[in-house]
Design an enzyme around this catalytic site. Sequence first.
Site: not given
Length: 367
Positions: A97, A229
């Site tokens: 990020n 994920r």
Amino acid sequence: MLKPVIALAAALCLFAATAAAQQTAPAPAAVKWSDALKQKPDWYSTDEAVRVADNVLLYQRDSGGWPKNLDMAKPLNEAQAAALAKEKGEADSTIDNGATYAQLAYLGRVYSARKLERHRDAFLRGVDFLLKAQYENGGWPQYYPPRKGYYTHITFNDGAMINVMRLLRDVSRQKAPYDFVDAERRASAARAVERGLECILKTQVVIDGKRTAWAAQYDEKTLEPAPARKFEPVSLTGLESVDIVQFLMNVPQPDARVRGAIESAVEWFRAAKVSGVRWVEKRDPAQPGGFERAAVKDPKAPPIWARFYEIGTNRPIFIGRDAVIHYDVSEIEAERRNGYRWYTDEPAELLEKDYPAWQKKWGAARN
């Protein structure tokens, strides 16, 4: 460890002085961290820019890196600054990020403008962190020291590894505002970029003897595509592969391997485009975030690309939190459908602008 302690003490003293001054003076307008790298060049010499840079120093961990998803430009009082000082030992430094390489880009600009030693020292410690975090095979994990789970994977997702390599490449070339970096670190950065380039070439996915695109993350030991994920399965990515190809196009004097990787990826992008579909966003107060996203049929829509493609079939795939693969984005739950970037148009500029310019300069690959 002496310099970091001195720098931290200096930063805390500056915060104490600033807090005292603010008791009699109005608080200055604060820039948001998300806008910190979007300011005009002259802004980085201002006192506000220095204030934000001193904030960044407080958030820097002992490892030399930074945590993610924090507004590091937000004004802090003495108590908040002291609390951050106690978190220096946290093992949450990451390149996910935008973390760490964004802080380094900011510190580089402020140091270049104001020449304050504490900002230079923090920058150099951050570069050392990136160099230390790199695997021998040239990849970078999301976190360093590595966390258990998918965080150890070599991570192209959201531009993590490529943006680290861009910064180190600029450092190695003495590109402003990083021209203050010493020769030894520049040489180390150059070697890191070369190892990273080798990792990129080795991880381009080959199907039936033909090179295609890249996955978003790879097993750090086998270099095979790996899941992250539940909604990020093993797949080819139509988004992160754009960043990778653009990086390869900036390799000086590309050899046949680099040229071949680019040509193969461009061919894959052409084959993977989705026509007659428009990814739209509509206001819907009933949905989380107040909007609904959908793929609608439109014969006039420009080409778009899916975020994920099934390896072997090259079909766009969509996955909810149940980890079940679907071939229609409308079949996954609203929270994931609206909360993830399932389509992108970024390959269009790559094909229409970047690639023709590169091809004109270097020509097609010759194996």
